[in-house]
Every structure is written in C-alpha cells, then in structure tokens.
Design a protein around this motif. Structure first.
Motif, PDB file in Angstrom:
ATOM      1  N   GLY A  70       0.799  -1.221   0.000  1.00 43.97           N
ATOM      2  CA  GLY A  70       0.000   0.000   0.000  1.00 43.97           C
ATOM      3  C   GLY A  70       0.829   1.266   0.000  1.00 43.97           C
ATOM      4  N   VAL A  71       2.141   1.145  -0.038  1.00 43.36           N
ATOM      5  CA  VAL A  71       3.036   2.308  -0.015  1.00 43.36           C
ATOM      6  C   VAL A  71       3.042   2.984  -1.386  1.00 43.36           C
ATOM      7  N   PHE A  72       2.957   4.321  -1.381  1.00 41.69           N
ATOM      8  CA  PHE A  72       3.020   5.104  -2.606  1.00 41.69           C
ATOM      9  C   PHE A  72       4.442   5.604  -2.825  1.00 41.69           C
ATOM     10  N   SER A  73       4.857   5.633  -4.093  1.00 37.64           N
ATOM     11  CA  SER A  73       6.160   6.183  -4.460  1.00 37.64           C
ATOM     12  C   SER A  73       5.979   7.001  -5.730  1.00 37.64           C
ATOM     13  N   ILE A  74       6.964   7.840  -6.019  1.00 30.55           N
ATOM     14  CA  ILE A  74       6.948   8.624  -7.246  1.00 30.55           C
ATOM     15  C   ILE A  74       8.224   8.330  -8.012  1.00 30.55           C
ATOM     16  N   GLU A  75       8.090   8.249  -9.325  1.00 28.07           N
ATOM     17  CA  GLU A  75       9.217   7.952 -10.195  1.00 28.07           C
ATOM     18  C   GLU A  75       9.236   8.969 -11.338  1.00 28.07           C
ATOM     19  N   ASP A  76      10.391   9.577 -11.568  1.00 31.24           N
ATOM     20  CA  ASP A  76      10.554  10.490 -12.697  1.00 31.24           C
ATOM     21  C   ASP A  76      10.641   9.654 -13.974  1.00 31.24           C
ATOM     22  N   LEU A  77       9.949  10.083 -15.019  1.00 29.16           N
ATOM     23  CA  LEU A  77       9.919   9.329 -16.280  1.00 29.16           C
ATOM     24  C   LEU A  77      10.920   9.914 -17.277  1.00 29.16           C
ATOM     25  N   GLN A  78      12.156  10.114 -16.813  1.00 36.60           N
ATOM     26  CA  GLN A  78      13.241  10.674 -17.625  1.00 36.60           C
ATOM     27  C   GLN A  78      12.840  12.010 -18.227  1.00 36.60           C
ATOM     28  N   SER A  79      12.189  12.837 -17.412  1.00 37.92           N
ATOM     29  CA  SER A  79      11.734  14.151 -17.856  1.00 37.92           C
ATOM     30  C   SER A  79      12.918  15.076 -18.080  1.00 37.92           C
ATOM     31  N   SER A  80      12.710  16.089 -18.906  1.00 32.43           N
ATOM     32  CA  SER A  80      13.773  17.059 -19.199  1.00 32.43           C
ATOM     33  C   SER A  80      14.166  17.861 -17.966  1.00 32.43           C
ATOM     34  N   ASN A  81      13.181  18.319 -17.189  1.00 37.70           N
ATOM     35  CA  ASN A  81      13.443  19.207 -16.056  1.00 37.70           C
ATOM     36  C   ASN A  81      13.469  18.509 -14.707  1.00 37.70           C
ATOM     37  N   GLY A  82      13.221  17.218 -14.683  1.00 35.09           N
ATOM     38  CA  GLY A  82      13.307  16.458 -13.448  1.00 35.09           C
ATOM     39  C   GLY A  82      12.113  16.608 -12.530  1.00 35.09           C
ATOM     40  N   THR A  83      12.125  15.796 -11.492  1.00 33.03           N
ATOM     41  CA  THR A  83      11.096  15.783 -10.460  1.00 33.03           C
ATOM     42  C   THR A  83      11.801  15.957  -9.132  1.00 33.03           C
ATOM     43  N   LYS A  84      11.253  16.820  -8.281  1.00 41.46           N
ATOM     44  CA  LYS A  84      11.838  17.053  -6.960  1.00 41.46           C
ATOM     45  C   LYS A  84      10.851  16.644  -5.879  1.00 41.46           C
ATOM     46  N   VAL A  85      11.380  16.077  -4.804  1.00 41.11           N
ATOM     47  CA  VAL A  85      10.602  15.793  -3.601  1.00 41.11           C
ATOM     48  C   VAL A  85      11.344  16.461  -2.452  1.00 41.11           C
ATOM     49  N   ASN A  86      10.639  17.356  -1.773  1.00 35.24           N
ATOM     50  CA  ASN A  86      11.220  18.133  -0.677  1.00 35.24           C
ATOM     51  C   ASN A  86      12.499  18.860  -1.103  1.00 35.24           C
ATOM     52  N   GLY A  87      12.469  19.381  -2.337  1.00 37.52           N
ATOM     53  CA  GLY A  87      13.569  20.193  -2.842  1.00 37.52           C
ATOM     54  C   GLY A  87      14.726  19.428  -3.446  1.00 37.52           C
ATOM     55  N   LYS A  88      14.701  18.095  -3.424  1.00 40.59           N
ATOM     56  CA  LYS A  88      15.796  17.294  -3.965  1.00 40.59           C
ATOM     57  C   LYS A  88      15.345  16.551  -5.205  1.00 40.59           C
ATOM     58  N   ARG A  89      16.155  16.632  -6.254  1.00 37.68           N
ATOM     59  CA  ARG A  89      15.838  15.924  -7.495  1.00 37.68           C
ATOM     60  C   ARG A  89      15.917  14.417  -7.247  1.00 37.68           C
ATOM     61  N   ILE A  90      14.909  13.709  -7.738  1.00 35.00           N
ATOM     62  CA  ILE A  90      14.835  12.256  -7.479  1.00 35.00           C
ATOM     63  C   ILE A  90      14.685  11.486  -8.782  1.00 35.00           C
ATOM     64  N   ARG A  91      14.990  10.204  -8.729  1.00 38.40           N
ATOM     65  CA  ARG A  91      14.642   9.279  -9.811  1.00 38.40           C
ATOM     66  C   ARG A  91      13.417   8.495  -9.389  1.00 38.40           C
ATOM     67  N   SER A  92      13.443   8.019  -8.129  1.00 36.00           N
ATOM     68  CA  SER A  92      12.324   7.280  -7.551  1.00 36.00           C
ATOM     69  C   SER A  92      12.474   7.363  -6.041  1.00 36.00           C
ATOM     70  N   VAL A  93      11.342   7.599  -5.361  1.00 36.34           N
ATOM     71  CA  VAL A  93      11.391   7.686  -3.907  1.00 36.34           C
ATOM     72  C   VAL A  93      10.021   7.346  -3.329  1.00 36.34           C
ATOM     73  N   GLU A  94      10.023   6.713  -2.151  1.00 35.42           N
ATOM     74  CA  GLU A  94       8.785   6.438  -1.425  1.00 35.42           C
ATOM     75  C   GLU A  94       8.260   7.760  -0.872  1.00 35.42           C
ATOM     76  N   LEU A  95       6.953   7.956  -0.992  1.00 41.28           N
ATOM     77  CA  LEU A  95       6.344   9.184  -0.495  1.00 41.28           C
ATOM     78  C   LEU A  95       5.902   9.028   0.955  1.00 41.28           C
ATOM     79  N   CYS A  96       6.064  10.099   1.712  1.00 39.46           N
ATOM     80  CA  CYS A  96       5.625  10.149   3.105  1.00 39.46           C
ATOM     81  C   CYS A  96       4.678  11.322   3.270  1.00 39.46           C
ATOM     82  N   HIS A  97       3.816  11.224   4.250  1.00 43.41           N
ATOM     83  CA  HIS A  97       2.849  12.283   4.540  1.00 43.41           C
ATOM     84  C   HIS A  97       3.544  13.640   4.591  1.00 43.41           C
ATOM     85  N   ASP A  98       2.935  14.634   3.923  1.00 41.07           N
ATOM     86  CA  ASP A  98       3.365  16.030   3.912  1.00 41.07           C
ATOM     87  C   ASP A  98       4.583  16.292   3.024  1.00 41.07           C
TER      88      ASP A  98
END
Length: 142
Positions: A70-98
């Motif tokens: 049931g854990v949610f995670s986010i994965e960047d799909l090799q986007s040009s500008n990237g995806t950040k979680v809490n200000g840090k660029r990620i490839r894939s990371v488990e999401l936590c509340h807030d």
C-alpha cells in the motif's frame, strides 16, 4: 499464509487513500485523490493528471502504489526538467505524509487522510493566502 505488517501509509481496507493538494500553478487549490495504483502526471491531455505547465514533459512522472504494502512512491519518467521531492531531485522515492512534490513550476503536497499537516501545510516561503482550498475533490482519472 502470514499477514504482512501494515505500512505506515497503507490505508486499512475501505479507508480513504492519500491525495495530492496542488500548491502552485494553474490547478492551485485542487485536491486530487490517488484512487488508482498508477497515476501519470504530465502535459499530455491523456495523462491521469494533466498539468498545463510548460516545465513538464508530456509524461513527466508516475505515482505508483505497491499493491502488497500500500506504499506510494513517485518515479521520474526521464523528464527534461526532473522531479523534486522536498527540494531534492529524485529518480524514484517512497512518499511520506506532507512531502512536497515539484514538477516544472507546479508543486503538490502528498497528504494522508487523518494526519496533521505541518505548519498548516504551507512551505516556509508561502503566505497563508497563497492557496485557496475551495475546490472539491477530483479523482485522478479526471
């Protein structure tokens, strides 16, 4: 077969799932329920969450729910500008509340139902009147 231990963010059966609250951009103030196990975020009108932001790729990132835990995670799909979680660029990371997710100029807050939001859910550089919470919930499929 023994039961798996419950994850810290796995909702009980029948419980409300986590959701995204759009904090900036054209969709600001919108709540998006994560009611699918795979939710694609992008500029493409066929995306589960279509964001009109030129900083996003057509298919920018995907939020995935592990069906076993049931854990949610986010994965960047090799986007040009990237995806950040809490200000840090990620490839894939488990999401936590807030957690704050940023794609292009658009920011989302990942929230789990029933848990408190730190400092009103505002990022340290936001004002209280930056975000309006009047938009009714929408599902990720539109």
């Amino acid at each position: 077969m023994p039961d798996e231990p419950a994850s810290h963010n796995a909702p009980p059966a029948g419980a409300e799932r986590p959701y995204l609250l759009v904090r900036s951009g054209a969709l600001s103030g919108t709540r998006i329920d994560l009611d699918q196990d795979e939710v694609v975020i992008g500029r493409n009108p066929g995306s589960d969450i279509t964001v009109p932001d030129e900083g996003l790729s057509r298919e920018h990132a995907v939020i995935l729910r592990d069906p076993r835990t049931g854990v949610f995670s986010i994965e960047d799909l090799q986007s040009s500008n990237g995806t950040k979680v809490n200000g840090k660029r990620i490839r894939s990371v488990e999401l936590c509340h807030d957690d704050e997710i940023q794609v292009g100029q658009t920011r989302f807050r990942y929230l789990e139902p029933g848990l408190p939001v730190a400092s009103g859910g505002l990022h340290p550089d936001e004002d209280d009147d930056t975000v309006a919470f009047t938009t009714p919930p929408v599902s990720a499929d539109g």
